[in-house]
Scaffold this motif. Structure first.
Motif, PDB file in Angstrom:
ATOM      1  N   TYR A 285       0.797  -1.223   0.000  1.00 31.37           N
ATOM      2  CA  TYR A 285       0.000   0.000   0.000  1.00 31.37           C
ATOM      3  C   TYR A 285       0.831   1.275   0.000  1.00 31.37           C
ATOM      4  CZ  TYR A 285      -3.952  -3.026   0.877  1.00 31.37           C
ATOM      5  OH  TYR A 285      -4.914  -3.997   0.755  1.00 31.37           O
TER       6      TYR A 285
ATOM      7  N   ASP B  53     -10.297   7.427  10.481  1.00 31.05           N
ATOM      8  CA  ASP B  53     -11.628   8.019  10.346  1.00 31.05           C
ATOM      9  C   ASP B  53     -11.810   9.208  11.296  1.00 31.05           C
ATOM     10  OD1 ASP B  53     -14.045   8.224   9.060  1.00 31.05           O
ATOM     11  OD2 ASP B  53     -15.046   6.704  10.278  1.00 31.05           O
TER      12      ASP B  53
ATOM     13  N   TYR C 135      -4.611  -5.847   5.993  1.00 32.12           N
ATOM     14  CA  TYR C 135      -5.203  -4.727   6.707  1.00 32.12           C
ATOM     15  C   TYR C 135      -4.474  -4.562   8.031  1.00 32.12           C
ATOM     16  CZ  TYR C 135      -7.667  -8.379   9.287  1.00 32.12           C
ATOM     17  OH  TYR C 135      -7.971  -9.472  10.044  1.00 32.12           O
TER      18      TYR C 135
ATOM     19  N   HIS D 181      -8.590  -0.569   6.840  1.00 31.22           N
ATOM     20  CA  HIS D 181      -7.815  -0.618   5.607  1.00 31.22           C
ATOM     21  C   HIS D 181      -6.641   0.345   5.749  1.00 31.22           C
ATOM     22  CE1 HIS D 181      -6.719  -0.122   1.417  1.00 31.22           C
ATOM     23  NE2 HIS D 181      -7.394  -1.243   1.187  1.00 31.22           N
TER      24      HIS D 181
ATOM     25  N   TRP E 181      -7.255   3.750   3.621  1.00 25.96           N
ATOM     26  CA  TRP E 181      -8.575   4.358   3.521  1.00 25.96           C
ATOM     27  C   TRP E 181      -8.929   5.037   4.845  1.00 25.96           C
ATOM     28  CZ3 TRP E 181     -13.565   3.015   5.607  1.00 25.96           C
ATOM     29  CH2 TRP E 181     -14.632   3.654   4.985  1.00 25.96           C
ATOM     30  N   ARG E 182      -9.077   6.345   4.817  1.00 30.06           N
ATOM     31  CA  ARG E 182      -9.390   7.153   6.011  1.00 30.06           C
ATOM     32  C   ARG E 182      -8.344   6.973   7.114  1.00 30.06           C
ATOM     33  NH1 ARG E 182     -15.933   6.716   6.730  1.00 30.06           N
ATOM     34  NH2 ARG E 182     -16.433   7.488   4.672  1.00 30.06           N
TER      35      ARG E 182
ATOM     36  N   THR F  65      -5.452   1.716  -3.549  1.00 30.41           N
ATOM     37  CA  THR F  65      -6.590   2.117  -2.729  1.00 30.41           C
ATOM     38  C   THR F  65      -7.730   1.148  -2.954  1.00 30.41           C
ATOM     39  OG1 THR F  65      -7.321   3.608  -4.470  1.00 30.41           O
ATOM     40  CG2 THR F  65      -6.001   4.573  -2.702  1.00 30.41           C
ATOM     41  N   PRO F  66      -8.701   1.153  -2.051  1.00 31.62           N
ATOM     42  CA  PRO F  66      -9.795   0.177  -2.185  1.00 31.62           C
ATOM     43  C   PRO F  66     -10.641   0.416  -3.408  1.00 31.62           C
ATOM     44  CG  PRO F  66     -10.207   1.655  -0.327  1.00 31.62           C
ATOM     45  CD  PRO F  66      -8.870   1.987  -0.917  1.00 31.62           C
TER      46      PRO F  66
END
Length: 74
Positions: A10, A23, A36, A51, A54-55, A73-74
């Motif tokens: 990633y 988040d 993850y 993830h 992601w956020r 990215t997802p």
């Protein structure tokens, strides 16, 4: 799989014990059991799966790489 796999795949600076903001909430990475990471949010007893790109904002890293997005990215 491991934190090394997550970092390479990633393009993020994930590591066990690293401070992150997931988040919008601060926490710490407790493990990287697959593709993850698990994050224990501050004030919580359990970790949650997240993830890696992601956020997620990495707080313990170089400012140039603190935002996820250098990898897939997802």
């Amino acid at each position: 799989m491991s934190a090394d796999y997550v970092r390479r795949y990633y393009g993020v600076p994930a590591r066990r014990g690293g401070r992150v903001e997931f988040d919008g909430r601060p926490g710490v990475i407790t493990s990287c059991p697959g593709a993850y990471v698990r994050v224990r949010l501050d004030g919580q007893h359990r970790s949650v799966p997240a993830h890696p790109a992601w956020r997620m904002r990495y707080l313990d890293s170089d400012p140039a790489t603190s935002q996820a997005g250098g990898g897939r990215t997802p």
